[in-house]
Motif scaffolding. Sequence first.
Motif, PDB file in Angstrom:
ATOM      1  N   MET A  93     -10.347   2.228 -12.956  1.00  0.00           N
ATOM      2  CA  MET A  93     -10.214   1.277 -14.047  1.00  0.00           C
ATOM      3  C   MET A  93      -9.717  -0.068 -13.501  1.00  0.00           C
ATOM      4  SD  MET A  93      -8.000   1.771 -17.495  1.00  0.00           S
ATOM      5  CE  MET A  93      -6.779   0.512 -17.739  1.00  0.00           C
ATOM      6  N   GLU A  94     -10.319  -1.136 -13.997  1.00  0.00           N
ATOM      7  CA  GLU A  94      -9.961  -2.470 -13.521  1.00  0.00           C
ATOM      8  C   GLU A  94      -8.746  -2.985 -14.285  1.00  0.00           C
ATOM      9  OE1 GLU A  94     -12.390  -6.333 -14.061  1.00  0.00           O
ATOM     10  OE2 GLU A  94     -13.080  -5.500 -12.163  1.00  0.00           O
ATOM     11  N   THR A  95      -7.716  -3.367 -13.539  1.00  0.00           N
ATOM     12  CA  THR A  95      -6.508  -3.942 -14.125  1.00  0.00           C
ATOM     13  C   THR A  95      -6.263  -5.304 -13.468  1.00  0.00           C
ATOM     14  OG1 THR A  95      -5.031  -3.025 -12.445  1.00  0.00           O
ATOM     15  CG2 THR A  95      -5.529  -1.620 -14.350  1.00  0.00           C
ATOM     16  N   LEU A  96      -5.310  -6.037 -13.998  1.00  0.00           N
ATOM     17  CA  LEU A  96      -4.967  -7.316 -13.390  1.00  0.00           C
ATOM     18  C   LEU A  96      -4.527  -7.111 -11.938  1.00  0.00           C
ATOM     19  CD1 LEU A  96      -4.642 -10.365 -13.831  1.00  0.00           C
ATOM     20  CD2 LEU A  96      -2.296  -9.921 -14.585  1.00  0.00           C
ATOM     21  N   TYR A  97      -3.802  -6.017 -11.683  1.00  0.00           N
ATOM     22  CA  TYR A  97      -3.328  -5.746 -10.330  1.00  0.00           C
ATOM     23  C   TYR A  97      -4.493  -5.440  -9.380  1.00  0.00           C
ATOM     24  CZ  TYR A  97       1.208  -5.367 -12.621  1.00  0.00           C
ATOM     25  OH  TYR A  97       2.344  -5.630 -13.348  1.00  0.00           O
ATOM     26  N   SER A  98      -5.464  -4.632  -9.841  1.00  0.00           N
ATOM     27  CA  SER A  98      -6.594  -4.288  -8.968  1.00  0.00           C
ATOM     28  C   SER A  98      -7.514  -5.487  -8.757  1.00  0.00           C
ATOM     29  CB  SER A  98      -7.374  -3.102  -9.552  1.00  0.00           C
ATOM     30  OG  SER A  98      -8.041  -3.465 -10.751  1.00  0.00           O
ATOM     31  N   VAL A  99      -7.612  -6.341  -9.777  1.00  0.00           N
ATOM     32  CA  VAL A  99      -8.421  -7.549  -9.639  1.00  0.00           C
ATOM     33  C   VAL A  99      -7.820  -8.466  -8.575  1.00  0.00           C
ATOM     34  CG1 VAL A  99      -8.982  -9.714 -10.825  1.00  0.00           C
ATOM     35  CG2 VAL A  99      -9.512  -7.528 -11.906  1.00  0.00           C
ATOM     36  N   ARG A 100      -6.503  -8.603  -8.604  1.00  0.00           N
ATOM     37  CA  ARG A 100      -5.835  -9.407  -7.566  1.00  0.00           C
ATOM     38  C   ARG A 100      -6.070  -8.806  -6.178  1.00  0.00           C
ATOM     39  NH1 ARG A 100       0.033  -9.453 -10.417  1.00  0.00           N
ATOM     40  NH2 ARG A 100      -0.239 -11.114 -11.986  1.00  0.00           N
ATOM     41  N   LEU A 101      -5.976  -7.488  -6.079  1.00  0.00           N
ATOM     42  CA  LEU A 101      -6.156  -6.829  -4.793  1.00  0.00           C
ATOM     43  C   LEU A 101      -7.576  -7.047  -4.261  1.00  0.00           C
ATOM     44  CD1 LEU A 101      -4.703  -5.060  -2.700  1.00  0.00           C
ATOM     45  CD2 LEU A 101      -5.627  -3.061  -3.919  1.00  0.00           C
ATOM     46  N   GLU A 102      -8.552  -7.001  -5.153  1.00  0.00           N
ATOM     47  CA  GLU A 102      -9.938  -7.237  -4.745  1.00  0.00           C
ATOM     48  C   GLU A 102     -10.109  -8.659  -4.227  1.00  0.00           C
ATOM     49  OE1 GLU A 102     -14.473  -6.601  -6.493  1.00  0.00           O
ATOM     50  OE2 GLU A 102     -12.746  -6.451  -7.838  1.00  0.00           O
ATOM     51  N   GLY A 103      -9.481  -9.616  -4.902  1.00  0.00           N
ATOM     52  CA  GLY A 103      -9.535 -10.993  -4.423  1.00  0.00           C
ATOM     53  C   GLY A 103      -8.857 -11.144  -3.076  1.00  0.00           C
ATOM     54  N   LEU A 104      -7.717 -10.489  -2.906  1.00  0.00           N
ATOM     55  CA  LEU A 104      -6.982 -10.577  -1.645  1.00  0.00           C
ATOM     56  C   LEU A 104      -7.807 -10.004  -0.495  1.00  0.00           C
ATOM     57  CD1 LEU A 104      -4.408 -11.221  -0.059  1.00  0.00           C
ATOM     58  CD2 LEU A 104      -3.509  -8.986  -0.773  1.00  0.00           C
ATOM     59  N   ALA A 105      -8.561  -8.950  -0.765  1.00  0.00           N
ATOM     60  CA  ALA A 105      -9.390  -8.335   0.274  1.00  0.00           C
ATOM     61  C   ALA A 105     -10.391  -9.328   0.851  1.00  0.00           C
ATOM     62  CB  ALA A 105     -10.121  -7.121  -0.289  1.00  0.00           C
ATOM     63  N   ALA A 106     -10.810 -10.302   0.042  1.00  0.00           N
ATOM     64  CA  ALA A 106     -11.786 -11.302   0.490  1.00  0.00           C
ATOM     65  C   ALA A 106     -11.131 -12.593   0.952  1.00  0.00           C
ATOM     66  CB  ALA A 106     -12.771 -11.593  -0.644  1.00  0.00           C
ATOM     67  N   ASN A 107      -9.816 -12.669   0.922  1.00  0.00           N
ATOM     68  CA  ASN A 107      -9.126 -13.915   1.263  1.00  0.00           C
ATOM     69  C   ASN A 107      -9.236 -14.201   2.767  1.00  0.00           C
ATOM     70  OD1 ASN A 107      -7.046 -15.887   1.914  1.00  0.00           O
ATOM     71  ND2 ASN A 107      -6.194 -15.476  -0.118  1.00  0.00           N
ATOM     72  N   PRO A 108      -9.831 -15.333   3.147  1.00  0.00           N
ATOM     73  CA  PRO A 108     -10.020 -15.612   4.581  1.00  0.00           C
ATOM     74  C   PRO A 108      -8.723 -15.818   5.345  1.00  0.00           C
ATOM     75  CG  PRO A 108     -10.616 -17.530   3.255  1.00  0.00           C
ATOM     76  CD  PRO A 108     -10.392 -16.397   2.295  1.00  0.00           C
ATOM     77  N   SER A 109      -7.607 -16.031   4.639  1.00  0.00           N
ATOM     78  CA  SER A 109      -6.322 -16.232   5.311  1.00  0.00           C
ATOM     79  C   SER A 109      -5.476 -14.965   5.358  1.00  0.00           C
ATOM     80  CB  SER A 109      -5.521 -17.330   4.600  1.00  0.00           C
ATOM     81  OG  SER A 109      -6.211 -18.563   4.653  1.00  0.00           O
ATOM     82  N   ALA A 110      -5.964 -13.882   4.796  1.00  0.00           N
ATOM     83  CA  ALA A 110      -5.159 -12.649   4.766  1.00  0.00           C
ATOM     84  C   ALA A 110      -4.950 -12.123   6.181  1.00  0.00           C
ATOM     85  CB  ALA A 110      -5.854 -11.595   3.908  1.00  0.00           C
ATOM     86  N   PRO A 111      -3.720 -11.814   6.569  1.00  0.00           N
ATOM     87  CA  PRO A 111      -3.446 -11.284   7.910  1.00  0.00           C
ATOM     88  C   PRO A 111      -4.115  -9.923   8.123  1.00  0.00           C
ATOM     89  CG  PRO A 111      -1.418 -12.049   6.857  1.00  0.00           C
ATOM     90  CD  PRO A 111      -2.481 -12.038   5.809  1.00  0.00           C
ATOM     91  N   GLU A 112      -4.335  -9.615   9.381  1.00  0.00           N
ATOM     92  CA  GLU A 112      -5.040  -8.388   9.742  1.00  0.00           C
ATOM     93  C   GLU A 112      -4.332  -7.144   9.209  1.00  0.00           C
ATOM     94  OE1 GLU A 112      -5.432  -6.560  14.002  1.00  0.00           O
ATOM     95  OE2 GLU A 112      -6.869  -8.213  13.811  1.00  0.00           O
TER      96      GLU A 112
END
Length: 457
Positions: free
Chosen positions: A1-20
């Motif tokens: 189920m999609e929640t605000l928390y999972s939506v943020r996590l999905e965005g973070l997964a694609a963030n080009p600045s996210a550390p390894e």
Amino acid sequence: METLYSVRLEGLAANPSAPEDILLRILEHAEHRIRAALVHRAGVPDAVYDAITRHPDPRTRRLLTMDGRVPAGLRARLAADPDPTVRMAVAWGPDVRWDRAEPLPPETVARLAADPDSRVRHALCELAALPADVRAGLAADPDPAVRRNALQLWRDPPPEAVDAALDDPDPDVRRQAMLHGYRRHPELVAPLLAEGCEGVAADAVLDRAQAAALCRHERAGMRAAAAANPSLPPDLVAVLAADPAAEVRLAVSLRPELTEAERAAIDYRIGPRDRPRPPPWFRDRLGDAELLRRCATSAHVGLRRLAAHSPHLPADLVTLLAADGDFTVRALLAEHHPGAPGELLLAVTLESRHPARFERLGHPNFPHAGLARLAGSPDPVARMLAIRDPAASAEVVERLSRDGEPRVRAAAAGDARLPVARLLELLDDPAAARSAAGNPGLPEPSMRRILYDVAIL
């Protein structure tokens, strides 16, 4: 189920600045949908790629095979995967959007062609760049489904391969061979017409009896196919020009030998958004300059739409069709021509209502400079485009991040020029949270908070 928390996590997964280390935690603990966002991002670190190849879920390993940015060497490693569905995905290759994906090494292709699971060999037939010798081997595969698929997807098989398949013990393989061989073997035309094969009706050299029978066929689709056939005698062309079915009359009106006056005399109909499928005679002559000129300058909008399909239009005809009064002509030109003018690409993107219109944003001619002028447009798509202007100010981006249209806020939320304070606010906006979490300007503590909120950190 999609929640605000999972939506943020999905965005973070694609963030080009996210550390390894953050990406590796997401890969290990997140659900498949979010792992997909991580794999399909730009700039996946080598350590993350390596972890994906060893992931216990075959669905995750398959993700590597679908993205054309993944190095061919990594995809080749998965050709030895214990799960046949992963090997099938390697054989299929990346999605068709990745037409410039690095090809698999020859030894990997050979390995897949000899895979013990016939489903892998069947999938390999779909590989567009399959060497002819490998395809020939698959056309002689022990599994008839593999033989049929290899032959079906062989654009121009050699006569000896077709003739061998005409004697195949499997009826589906024989039929596929007939579809390749009827031009050299006229005796194959009759049985294919009896099956109602419209492609053959449009393309085969017809004798008088066959042509006359097609003109009386009960199915309008078969009559329309015959109406496009270059070998149809002139008297039968005249018969079909008065056919009761509109699709048949339209097919007649597109015939290349007709004069403009003869076309105008036919009661053809073509809707404002109709896209006539290019008939075989046109597909075979996409580079014929004289034919393209006749089509592009015709009063018949259907012929101009056909001309717009050709990637080989000379510059003067591109200019002519880019100013055509018919939207579908312009849209087809923007879709098919590598030299489509930037003004055309922008205009069609703004005017179109088709979801695929945003695919033009990646065209090398798309004009990003100056789009900030659209920030005050009443059209939300225009306001979204304004954010793509590299010279748009941080003030413009922030203003659009408060737009009443959710799509505009989401577009602004992912822009690196957005002030951090406003970016953090957008993490709580359900419409913009995914984009905000993917913003490269997101502070690292906020990234780790997203992991904490979903109990990954």
